[in-house]
Scaffold this motif. Structure first.
Motif, PDB file in Angstrom:
ATOM      1  N   UNK A 290      41.250 -64.699  -2.073  1.00 38.49           N
ATOM      2  CA  UNK A 290      42.264 -65.421  -2.848  1.00 38.49           C
ATOM      3  C   UNK A 290      42.458 -66.806  -2.247  1.00 38.49           C
ATOM      4  N   UNK A 291      42.465 -67.812  -3.106  1.00 33.88           N
ATOM      5  CA  UNK A 291      42.710 -69.168  -2.638  1.00 33.88           C
ATOM      6  C   UNK A 291      44.160 -69.328  -2.194  1.00 33.88           C
ATOM      7  N   UNK A 292      45.068 -68.764  -2.955  1.00 35.12           N
ATOM      8  CA  UNK A 292      46.503 -68.869  -2.638  1.00 35.12           C
ATOM      9  C   UNK A 292      46.994 -67.558  -2.037  1.00 35.12           C
ATOM     10  N   UNK A 293      47.896 -67.622  -1.082  1.00 32.36           N
ATOM     11  CA  UNK A 293      48.444 -66.384  -0.518  1.00 32.36           C
ATOM     12  C   UNK A 293      49.385 -65.716  -1.512  1.00 32.36           C
ATOM     13  N   UNK A 294      49.503 -64.409  -1.407  1.00 28.56           N
ATOM     14  CA  UNK A 294      50.414 -63.673  -2.281  1.00 28.56           C
ATOM     15  C   UNK A 294      51.856 -63.998  -1.895  1.00 28.56           C
ATOM     16  N   UNK A 295      52.699 -64.186  -2.896  1.00 31.83           N
ATOM     17  CA  UNK A 295      54.104 -64.507  -2.655  1.00 31.83           C
ATOM     18  C   UNK A 295      54.919 -64.065  -3.861  1.00 31.83           C
ATOM     19  N   UNK A 296      56.202 -63.850  -3.646  1.00 32.79           N
ATOM     20  CA  UNK A 296      57.090 -63.442  -4.727  1.00 32.79           C
ATOM     21  C   UNK A 296      57.631 -64.641  -5.506  1.00 32.79           C
ATOM     22  N   UNK A 297      57.451 -65.833  -5.007  1.00 34.38           N
ATOM     23  CA  UNK A 297      57.932 -67.029  -5.682  1.00 34.38           C
ATOM     24  C   UNK A 297      56.754 -67.945  -5.998  1.00 34.38           C
ATOM     25  N   UNK A 298      56.981 -68.878  -6.906  1.00 33.62           N
ATOM     26  CA  UNK A 298      55.952 -69.853  -7.251  1.00 33.62           C
ATOM     27  C   UNK A 298      55.817 -70.862  -6.116  1.00 33.62           C
ATOM     28  N   UNK A 315      34.634 -69.746   7.385  1.00 32.01           N
ATOM     29  CA  UNK A 315      33.206 -69.679   7.105  1.00 32.01           C
ATOM     30  C   UNK A 315      32.670 -68.344   7.600  1.00 32.01           C
ATOM     31  N   UNK A 316      32.116 -67.543   6.696  1.00 33.85           N
ATOM     32  CA  UNK A 316      31.504 -66.277   7.051  1.00 33.85           C
ATOM     33  C   UNK A 316      30.166 -66.163   6.342  1.00 33.85           C
ATOM     34  N   UNK A 317      29.343 -65.251   6.850  1.00 33.95           N
ATOM     35  CA  UNK A 317      28.017 -65.091   6.280  1.00 33.95           C
ATOM     36  C   UNK A 317      28.022 -64.300   4.971  1.00 33.95           C
ATOM     37  N   UNK A 318      29.065 -63.497   4.739  1.00 37.66           N
ATOM     38  CA  UNK A 318      29.098 -62.676   3.530  1.00 37.66           C
ATOM     39  C   UNK A 318      29.386 -63.572   2.329  1.00 37.66           C
ATOM     40  N   UNK A 319      28.704 -63.300   1.225  1.00 35.28           N
ATOM     41  CA  UNK A 319      28.849 -64.128   0.024  1.00 35.28           C
ATOM     42  C   UNK A 319      30.270 -64.028  -0.508  1.00 35.28           C
ATOM     43  N   UNK A 320      30.972 -65.170  -0.705  1.00 35.83           N
ATOM     44  CA  UNK A 320      32.371 -65.115  -1.159  1.00 35.83           C
ATOM     45  C   UNK A 320      32.470 -65.158  -2.677  1.00 35.83           C
ATOM     46  N   UNK A 321      33.561 -64.646  -3.155  1.00 39.78           N
ATOM     47  CA  UNK A 321      33.930 -64.774  -4.555  1.00 39.78           C
ATOM     48  C   UNK A 321      35.395 -65.203  -4.598  1.00 39.78           C
ATOM     49  N   UNK A 322      35.634 -66.424  -5.073  1.00 38.36           N
ATOM     50  CA  UNK A 322      36.975 -67.002  -4.994  1.00 38.36           C
ATOM     51  C   UNK A 322      37.768 -66.716  -6.255  1.00 38.36           C
ATOM     52  N   UNK A 323      39.017 -66.329  -6.063  1.00 41.60           N
ATOM     53  CA  UNK A 323      39.966 -66.148  -7.152  1.00 41.60           C
ATOM     54  C   UNK A 323      41.289 -66.793  -6.751  1.00 41.60           C
ATOM     55  N   UNK A 324      42.158 -67.045  -7.730  1.00 36.04           N
ATOM     56  CA  UNK A 324      43.411 -67.748  -7.437  1.00 36.04           C
ATOM     57  C   UNK A 324      44.344 -66.876  -6.610  1.00 36.04           C
ATOM     58  N   UNK A 325      44.626 -65.686  -7.081  1.00 40.88           N
ATOM     59  CA  UNK A 325      45.429 -64.750  -6.304  1.00 40.88           C
ATOM     60  C   UNK A 325      46.917 -64.998  -6.376  1.00 40.88           C
ATOM     61  N   UNK A 326      47.433 -66.013  -5.692  1.00 36.38           N
ATOM     62  CA  UNK A 326      48.878 -66.245  -5.612  1.00 36.38           C
ATOM     63  C   UNK A 326      49.440 -66.890  -6.858  1.00 36.38           C
ATOM     64  N   UNK A 348      35.625 -65.808  -9.542  1.00 39.91           N
ATOM     65  CA  UNK A 348      36.247 -64.690 -10.245  1.00 39.91           C
ATOM     66  C   UNK A 348      37.474 -65.225 -10.964  1.00 39.91           C
ATOM     67  N   UNK A 349      37.415 -65.220 -12.280  1.00 38.07           N
ATOM     68  CA  UNK A 349      38.476 -65.790 -13.107  1.00 38.07           C
ATOM     69  C   UNK A 349      39.322 -64.653 -13.645  1.00 38.07           C
ATOM     70  N   UNK A 350      40.622 -64.790 -13.517  1.00 36.98           N
ATOM     71  CA  UNK A 350      41.527 -63.781 -14.035  1.00 36.98           C
ATOM     72  C   UNK A 350      41.696 -63.922 -15.541  1.00 36.98           C
ATOM     73  N   UNK A 351      42.062 -62.836 -16.171  1.00 33.61           N
ATOM     74  CA  UNK A 351      42.229 -62.787 -17.625  1.00 33.61           C
ATOM     75  C   UNK A 351      43.171 -63.891 -18.090  1.00 33.61           C
TER      76      UNK A 351
END
Length: 513
Positions: A290-298, A315-326, A348-351
């Motif tokens: 997740x690009x943004x951390x999870x939070x209860x507020x905007x 930076x890690x060797x495993x292939x990443x898949x980025x999503x917004x998340x927060x 990874x795009x959310x609905x």
């Protein structure tokens, strides 16, 4: 003197028979007194007849040698031709040697999950207002989703927590899910099932010769599922379980159709499976971050900017898949989409209802039921916003699919200096000229560069002419959050609007890459 001659002399008359001294021999000013005078000369001057044309005939060998300078010239000409071809071959060999020895990017073959665009479908996408008909509606939208550039669907919240072969009653029956898998395969879409948070060692898993979590995997792999998603907090995220999964995957995998394991990272750092990080790389194919951390507020603009810059330092060797998340404000929604689609890895795009094909139909129905004019205007604005969202999504997905720099190019953060618009700076408290909420990075592959500019704050910013002097100053717009920037541009005259993201393909002045 004769009497006749005297008479003529006296009377002053000229004799008629003047003989040789007639009209033709009268001398006077402008008259010729010769025998061939004006009276006896022809009226038309004779034109000499043209000479007959000489027919062209090739020179003989002797004549050609004489004209060319003799046998010496022939030998010299042969030497010059030979010297020309030798020089041409030498230049060609030098060019090939320069190209062969010059450093160039190494093309690394990418797996299908490294080139795909993942699209998360929550349970709301399966539910219908009356009954489980949402599955049938989703099947009709599969070709449309494929046309947007989506390659893989992640089905979330589909199963009962105790049995992975039973779906929730409100989400559709098992035959409907199997029909969805069949139609997805016809549309060219792969399907990944989300097992995150589920109890994978329930009573429904009966085989005793394999791990407790193998039985449901085999069932769904037989249906054509391309992979599974688990969380890093699940019991299945262990070396023993993933090794058992790998054994099952080998039975259903081929060189083109490999099955994958996706781990959804919920913690700041992905916990290792053991003391060796190499095991993670072998057992896990994709890590969804997740690009943004999870939070209860905007999150505020400053928190969004800090989170983006902090999370992208990992930076890690495993292939990443980025999503917004927060959670972020609606103004930053399209900016975060541009960021997700241009980062290294699989986006990874959310609905999103704005790119839903059925959304426009509902708007048209609402405006045709005798609504007020202001409601009709609102629907028109929504329809315009939907078209912009679809255009942005399609432009980014197709650019990523065909551009090597966006697929596996290098990633470089760029230092940024901007001059803040004075009128907007005086009204803003979120940013200051010394620390603008602007991020920039470069995706490069060979001589091709894609510049991504993100103005997270609410201020208008103009690029400083001294910013990034090593970059080409000219470029062409690829995409922007408003999809209203077209054609070529110069970095020296570019202004970033509030909450705007821009993707520019850079090129040297006077040439296109």
């Amino acid at each position: 003197m004769e009497p006749a001659e005297e008479t003529d002399s006296m009377t002053g008359r000229m004799p008629l028979n003047a003989g040789d001294a007639g009209y033709g021999s009268v001398s006077g000013p402008g008259l010729s007194g010769a025998a061939g005078g004006s009276e006896t000369a022809p009226l038309l001057i004779a034109v000499p007849e043209p000479q007959p044309l000489r027919q062209w005939q090739p020179l003989t060998k002797e004549q050609l040698e004489v004209a060319a300078g003799g046998p010496r010239w022939r030998r010299l000409r042969c030497y010059l031709v030979l010297l020309f071809w030798l020089a041409w071959l030498a230049m060609l060999a030098t060019s090939v040697a320069i190209i062969a020895t010059s450093p160039r990017p190494v093309v690394t073959p990418l797996e299908w999950w490294q080139k795909t665009l993942l699209y998360e479908l929550p349970p709301a996408a399966f539910r219908a207002e009356e009954g489980p008909g949402g599955i049938d509606v989703l099947c009709e939208q599969l070709p449309y989703l494929r046309s947007l550039g989506i390659g893989t669907l992640i089905l979330e919240g589909l199963f009962d927590k105790e049995n992975l072969t039973v779906t929730g009653e409100s989400l559709g029956t098992l035959p409907q899910i199997q029909h969805l898998l069949t139609e997805s395969s016809k549309a060219g879409l792969k399907v990944v099932l989300d097992f995150c948070g589920l109890k994978l060692d329930g009573a429904g898993n009966k085989p005793s010769n394999l791990s407790a979590t193998v039985h449901p995997l085999r069932f769904w792999l037989e249906q054509g599922v391309a992979g599974f998603v688990i969380c890093d907090t699940d019991a299945a995220y262990s070396e023993k379980t993933l090794l058992d999964w790998r054994g099952v995957f080998r039975e259903f995998s081929s060189q083109e159709e490999k099955r994958i394991v996706v781990v959804r990272q919920t913690q700041y750092i992905l916990p290792p499976l053991n003391n060796s990080s190499q095991t993670n790389k072998m057992l896990v194919d994709v890590v969804m971050r997740s690009i943004l951390p999870s939070s209860h507020h905007i999150l505020s603009a400053r928190e969004v900017a800090d989170a983006i810059e902090t999370h992208l330092q990992i930076r890690e060797d495993i292939w990443p898949s980025w999503t917004v998340g927060g959670k972020a404000s609606h103004d930053l929604k399209k900016l975060l989409l541009v960021l997700t689609m241009t980062l290294p890895g699989s986006p990874t795009v959310q609905y999103d209802e704005e790119i839903n094909q059925t959304q426009s139909a509902s708007l048209n129905v609402g405006s045709s039921n005798g609504e007020k004019n202001d409601s009709s205007g609102t629907n028109t604005d929504k329809e315009k916003e939907k078209r912009t969202a679809v255009a942005l999504f399609t432009s980014l997905s197709h650019s990523r699919a065909r551009e090597e720099a966006l697929l596996y190019g290098s990633f470089t953060f760029l230092p940024f200096n901007t001059s803040t618009n004075s009128s907007s700076a005086s009204n803003s408290t979120l940013a200051s000229p010394s620390s603008p909420l602007i991020l920039a990075f470069l995706r490069s592959w060979g001589c091709v560069h894609f510049l991504v500019l993100l103005n997270i704050g609410p201020e208008l910013h103009t690029l400083d002419p001294a910013w990034a002097p090593s970059l080409p100053a000219a470029g062409v717009f690829v995409a922007s959050t408003g999809m209203d920037r077209l054609g070529s541009t110069s970095l020296y005259s570019l202004e970033l609007r509030p909450h705007e993201a821009i993707v520019i393909k850079l090129f040297e002045s006077g040439s296109y890459s």
